[in-house]
Design a protein around this motif. Structure first.
Motif, PDB file in Angstrom:
ATOM      1  N   PHE A 111       2.351  14.310  -7.668  1.00  0.00           N
ATOM      2  CA  PHE A 111       2.156  14.877  -6.336  1.00  0.00           C
ATOM      3  C   PHE A 111       2.937  14.045  -5.339  1.00  0.00           C
ATOM      4  CE2 PHE A 111      -1.004  11.620  -6.769  1.00  0.00           C
ATOM      5  CZ  PHE A 111      -1.242  11.105  -5.502  1.00  0.00           C
ATOM      6  N   LYS A 112       3.387  14.704  -4.261  1.00  0.00           N
ATOM      7  CA  LYS A 112       4.196  14.059  -3.230  1.00  0.00           C
ATOM      8  C   LYS A 112       3.453  14.102  -1.900  1.00  0.00           C
ATOM      9  CE  LYS A 112       8.548  15.781  -5.222  1.00  0.00           C
ATOM     10  NZ  LYS A 112       9.749  16.596  -4.918  1.00  0.00           N
ATOM     11  N   TYR A 113       3.713  13.090  -1.069  1.00  0.00           N
ATOM     12  CA  TYR A 113       3.139  13.059   0.274  1.00  0.00           C
ATOM     13  C   TYR A 113       4.079  12.276   1.187  1.00  0.00           C
ATOM     14  CZ  TYR A 113       1.539   8.495  -1.444  1.00  0.00           C
ATOM     15  OH  TYR A 113       1.482   7.231  -1.989  1.00  0.00           O
ATOM     16  N   PRO A 114       3.976  12.439   2.508  1.00  0.00           N
ATOM     17  CA  PRO A 114       4.884  11.739   3.430  1.00  0.00           C
ATOM     18  C   PRO A 114       4.775  10.223   3.298  1.00  0.00           C
ATOM     19  CG  PRO A 114       3.734  13.504   4.564  1.00  0.00           C
ATOM     20  CD  PRO A 114       3.083  13.373   3.218  1.00  0.00           C
ATOM     21  N   ALA A 115       5.896   9.547   3.480  1.00  0.00           N
ATOM     22  CA  ALA A 115       5.939   8.093   3.296  1.00  0.00           C
ATOM     23  C   ALA A 115       5.036   7.357   4.278  1.00  0.00           C
ATOM     24  CB  ALA A 115       7.383   7.601   3.437  1.00  0.00           C
ATOM     25  N   ASP A 116       4.795   7.934   5.457  1.00  0.00           N
ATOM     26  CA  ASP A 116       3.955   7.268   6.457  1.00  0.00           C
ATOM     27  C   ASP A 116       2.460   7.429   6.182  1.00  0.00           C
ATOM     28  OD1 ASP A 116       5.929   6.157   8.148  1.00  0.00           O
ATOM     29  OD2 ASP A 116       6.309   8.111   9.041  1.00  0.00           O
ATOM     30  N   PHE A 117       2.097   8.269   5.219  1.00  0.00           N
ATOM     31  CA  PHE A 117       0.684   8.474   4.909  1.00  0.00           C
ATOM     32  C   PHE A 117       0.184   7.335   4.034  1.00  0.00           C
ATOM     33  CE2 PHE A 117      -2.661  10.521   2.221  1.00  0.00           C
ATOM     34  CZ  PHE A 117      -3.580  10.743   3.240  1.00  0.00           C
ATOM     35  N   ASN A 118      -0.940   6.723   4.430  1.00  0.00           N
ATOM     36  CA  ASN A 118      -1.501   5.588   3.699  1.00  0.00           C
ATOM     37  C   ASN A 118      -2.523   6.117   2.693  1.00  0.00           C
ATOM     38  OD1 ASN A 118      -2.977   3.260   2.873  1.00  0.00           O
ATOM     39  ND2 ASN A 118      -2.299   2.189   4.727  1.00  0.00           N
ATOM     40  N   LEU A 119      -2.083   6.363   1.465  1.00  0.00           N
ATOM     41  CA  LEU A 119      -2.952   6.929   0.430  1.00  0.00           C
ATOM     42  C   LEU A 119      -4.119   5.994   0.115  1.00  0.00           C
ATOM     43  CD1 LEU A 119      -3.128   9.364  -1.658  1.00  0.00           C
ATOM     44  CD2 LEU A 119      -2.174   7.743  -3.300  1.00  0.00           C
ATOM     45  N   GLU A 120      -3.854   4.702   0.062  1.00  0.00           N
ATOM     46  CA  GLU A 120      -4.898   3.731  -0.274  1.00  0.00           C
ATOM     47  C   GLU A 120      -6.020   3.763   0.764  1.00  0.00           C
ATOM     48  OE1 GLU A 120      -7.083   0.803  -2.065  1.00  0.00           O
ATOM     49  OE2 GLU A 120      -5.218   1.605  -2.896  1.00  0.00           O
ATOM     50  N   ARG A 121      -5.651   3.703   2.031  1.00  0.00           N
ATOM     51  CA  ARG A 121      -6.643   3.616   3.100  1.00  0.00           C
ATOM     52  C   ARG A 121      -7.338   4.960   3.340  1.00  0.00           C
ATOM     53  NH1 ARG A 121      -7.116   0.014   7.627  1.00  0.00           N
ATOM     54  NH2 ARG A 121      -5.221  -1.027   6.896  1.00  0.00           N
ATOM     55  N   GLN A 122      -6.575   6.058   3.256  1.00  0.00           N
ATOM     56  CA  GLN A 122      -7.107   7.363   3.653  1.00  0.00           C
ATOM     57  C   GLN A 122      -7.778   8.141   2.525  1.00  0.00           C
ATOM     58  OE1 GLN A 122      -7.282   8.419   6.744  1.00  0.00           O
ATOM     59  NE2 GLN A 122      -6.250   6.592   7.522  1.00  0.00           N
ATOM     60  N   VAL A 123      -7.438   7.829   1.273  1.00  0.00           N
ATOM     61  CA  VAL A 123      -7.983   8.601   0.153  1.00  0.00           C
ATOM     62  C   VAL A 123      -8.717   7.721  -0.853  1.00  0.00           C
ATOM     63  CG1 VAL A 123      -7.413  10.133  -1.779  1.00  0.00           C
ATOM     64  CG2 VAL A 123      -6.224  10.384   0.410  1.00  0.00           C
ATOM     65  N   LEU A 124      -8.055   6.661  -1.334  1.00  0.00           N
ATOM     66  CA  LEU A 124      -8.636   5.865  -2.415  1.00  0.00           C
ATOM     67  C   LEU A 124      -9.844   5.054  -1.943  1.00  0.00           C
ATOM     68  CD1 LEU A 124      -5.383   4.678  -4.226  1.00  0.00           C
ATOM     69  CD2 LEU A 124      -6.739   6.751  -4.575  1.00  0.00           C
ATOM     70  N   GLU A 125      -9.757   4.430  -0.767  1.00  0.00           N
ATOM     71  CA  GLU A 125     -10.900   3.652  -0.258  1.00  0.00           C
ATOM     72  C   GLU A 125     -12.136   4.523  -0.020  1.00  0.00           C
ATOM     73  OE1 GLU A 125      -9.993   1.173   3.060  1.00  0.00           O
ATOM     74  OE2 GLU A 125      -8.512  -0.026   1.973  1.00  0.00           O
ATOM     75  N   PRO A 126     -12.004   5.715   0.609  1.00  0.00           N
ATOM     76  CA  PRO A 126     -13.182   6.571   0.744  1.00  0.00           C
ATOM     77  C   PRO A 126     -13.771   6.994  -0.597  1.00  0.00           C
ATOM     78  CG  PRO A 126     -11.497   7.259   2.290  1.00  0.00           C
ATOM     79  CD  PRO A 126     -10.869   6.237   1.397  1.00  0.00           C
ATOM     80  N   MET A 127     -12.913   7.195  -1.610  1.00  0.00           N
ATOM     81  CA  MET A 127     -13.429   7.559  -2.927  1.00  0.00           C
ATOM     82  C   MET A 127     -14.236   6.412  -3.530  1.00  0.00           C
ATOM     83  SD  MET A 127     -10.189   9.663  -4.565  1.00  0.00           S
ATOM     84  CE  MET A 127     -11.065  10.075  -6.080  1.00  0.00           C
ATOM     85  N   LYS A 128     -13.731   5.194  -3.367  1.00  0.00           N
ATOM     86  CA  LYS A 128     -14.447   4.028  -3.905  1.00  0.00           C
ATOM     87  C   LYS A 128     -15.782   3.821  -3.201  1.00  0.00           C
ATOM     88  CE  LYS A 128     -10.093   1.669  -5.028  1.00  0.00           C
ATOM     89  NZ  LYS A 128      -9.183   0.561  -4.638  1.00  0.00           N
ATOM     90  N   LYS A 129     -15.794   3.989  -1.881  1.00  0.00           N
ATOM     91  CA  LYS A 129     -17.025   3.801  -1.123  1.00  0.00           C
ATOM     92  C   LYS A 129     -18.085   4.819  -1.519  1.00  0.00           C
ATOM     93  CE  LYS A 129     -14.930   1.684   2.975  1.00  0.00           C
ATOM     94  NZ  LYS A 129     -14.626   1.846   4.419  1.00  0.00           N
ATOM     95  N   ALA A 130     -17.640   6.010  -1.912  1.00  0.00           N
ATOM     96  CA  ALA A 130     -18.575   7.060  -2.312  1.00  0.00           C
ATOM     97  C   ALA A 130     -18.966   6.945  -3.790  1.00  0.00           C
ATOM     98  CB  ALA A 130     -17.970   8.432  -2.039  1.00  0.00           C
ATOM     99  N   GLY A 131     -18.416   5.944  -4.475  1.00  0.00           N
ATOM    100  CA  GLY A 131     -18.723   5.778  -5.885  1.00  0.00           C
ATOM    101  C   GLY A 131     -18.001   6.751  -6.786  1.00  0.00           C
ATOM    102  N   THR A 132     -16.930   7.346  -6.289  1.00  0.00           N
ATOM    103  CA  THR A 132     -16.144   8.301  -7.066  1.00  0.00           C
ATOM    104  C   THR A 132     -14.985   7.579  -7.740  1.00  0.00           C
ATOM    105  OG1 THR A 132     -16.679  10.030  -5.461  1.00  0.00           O
ATOM    106  CG2 THR A 132     -14.852  10.466  -6.974  1.00  0.00           C
TER     107      THR A 132
END
Length: 442
Positions: free
Chosen positions: A210-231
């Motif tokens: 999958f592709k996303y814009p270079a300025d999008f912070n995948l770690e902060r915006q997607v992966l961290e919320p998943m970890k906090k939710a226990g996913t």
């Protein structure tokens, strides 16, 4: 639009006015190429059409039609590229005229500006992610369309391409490994190529990416919320890569990557890290919406008449800033004008010995409320960086600008002052997306 309400005589006179417009173009753009006879005939026939337009007698319409036909026949002989015009030529001319007006307007008056990152959050939002932890939470087709139109949301749903163990492609980096990220192009406004990032996963020999814009912070915006939710995230195994044994990898693959240094595609050897996570074909690996950043109108006129003030939202171009190696537009908060003495005390911005004024962001950062976490004094490694643990006087012809989201902003603390010639303007309105932030800029 309401032509059906007009009588035939009125429509005929509107048609005549259009022919006179074309005749005027032919006259002005080709008068140095036409003979005296051709020019005088063009003028005479144009005058006959004008007289016919003014005539209101019973037989005037027939005479006017004859005058128009005579003018049309003459323009077909002498019009060159200006008549007869195809619809394509007319559309191209209209497009370039509109483009010139747009460029002039955005250069001198109002410029649209899209915020890519979250350095000014929560005053302005950059690209953010909304994660879906359960399949039943995902938006349906109608909801996707609504969210796309209202919020600029693009839905990502990355699924396992096969059944088996999930594998993460890793690339050698010095004496260790790092997750492989391929530079890629993504579409902006459906047409324009923009810098992006491509991630890939493997299950056996099957690959999904999958592709996303270079300025999008995948770690902060997607992966961290998943970890906090226990996913579980696809990258959970990456955090425990110290002391890898020979059985840590399931094999190797080769992927092709464009190398900007050579301008060629090169083959890169990748190592498939075992995650120990068994997945079924079609199982969701990642599901999230990428929400567009706030889009602003920037006032480019005011600073020609009034000086920038501390507290202004501050848009500037980076090409004349030595500490920034790119040519972009940035938006930050103006914290110091020429001669101001600036420092950070605790988490508060201090200007000329007093708490900074001019924006509610200063007060909220000082208090650490409503999402504002306070200013940090971190200092860049460049000799141009500004150390705000002590008082700094802003040089003449320079400005100091910092992000409201201090711990997620590269700003004057790292690359120094903004020269006067780099200043673009100040934001005046958020016009998209249609959220509660829509309206006058903070």
């Amino acid at each position: 639009m309401f032509s059906f309400l007009k009588n035939e005589s009125t429509k005929l006179r509107e048609t005549a006015k259009n022919w006179l417009y074309h005749a005027g173009k032919v006259y002005h753009f080709r008068k140095d190429l036409l003979s005296e006879t051709e020019l005088s005939t063009l003028v005479r026939l144009s005058e006959e059409v004008k007289v016919g337009m003014k005539d209101k007698s019973d037989s005037s319409d027939n005479r006017l039609r004859s005058s128009i036909e005579a003018l049309k026949d003459h323009m077909e002989q002498v019009g060159g590229n200006y008549y007869p015009r195809t619809s394509m030529a007319e559309n191209v001319e209209f497009f370039f005229a509109a483009l010139i007006i747009y460029v002039g307007f955005t250069t001198f008056f109002i410029k649209p500006f899209k915020i890519p990152t979250n350095s000014m959050w929560p005053s302005y939002f950059g690209m953010t992610g909304e994660v879906y932890h359960e399949d039943e939470d995902k938006p349906g087709a109608i909801a996707k369309a609504f969210r796309f139109v209202s919020f600029g949301a693009k839905h990502y749903d990355v699924k396992a391409p096969a059944s088996g163990e999930l594998l993460i492609p890793m690339q050698r980096s010095g004496s260790g490994y790092q997750v492989f990220r391929r530079p890629a192009n993504v579409k902006r406004y459906f047409l324009i190529n923009a810098p992006g990032i491509e991630h890939s996963f493997y299950v056996g020999d099957e690959r999904v990416s999958f592709k996303y814009p270079a300025d999008f912070n995948l770690e902060r915006q997607v992966l961290e919320p998943m970890k906090k939710a226990g996913t579980a995230t696809p990258f959970d195994r990456v955090a425990s890569m110290n002391g890898l044994g020979p059985d840590a990898f399931a094999g190797q693959v080769t992927e092709t990557v464009y190398d900007p240094r050579t301008g060629r595609n090169v083959n890169v050897k990748l190592y498939l890290l075992r995650t120990g996570r068994k997945v079924e074909e079609g199982e969701t690996l990642l599901s999230f919406d990428l929400m567009t950043g706030d889009q602003l109108f920037v006032d480019r006129m005011s600073y020609h008449f009034v000086s920038p003030k501390v507290g202004d939202g501050f848009v500037f171009k980076t090409d004349s800033i030595p500490g920034i190696r790119e040519d972009k537009f940035y938006i930050k908060r103006l914290v110091g004008t020429p001669g101001d003495k600036v420092r950070i005390d605790g988490q508060a911005m201090i200007v000329n010995g007093e708490p900074a004024k001019g924006s509610i962001a200063f007060e909220k950062n000082a208090q650490g409320v409503d999402g504002y976490d306070g200013y940090l004094t971190m200092k860049g490694k460049s000799r141009l960086s500004v150390d705000l643990t002590r008082e700094n006087t802003v040089p003449e012809g320079q400005f100091l600008a910092l992000g409201d989201n201090s711990d997620n902003s590269e700003d004057g603390r790292m690359w120094g002052y903004v020269p006067e010639e780099a200043v673009v303007g100040r934001p005046i309105m958020i016009y998209y997306p249609f959220t509660k932030r829509f309206g006058l800029a903070k």
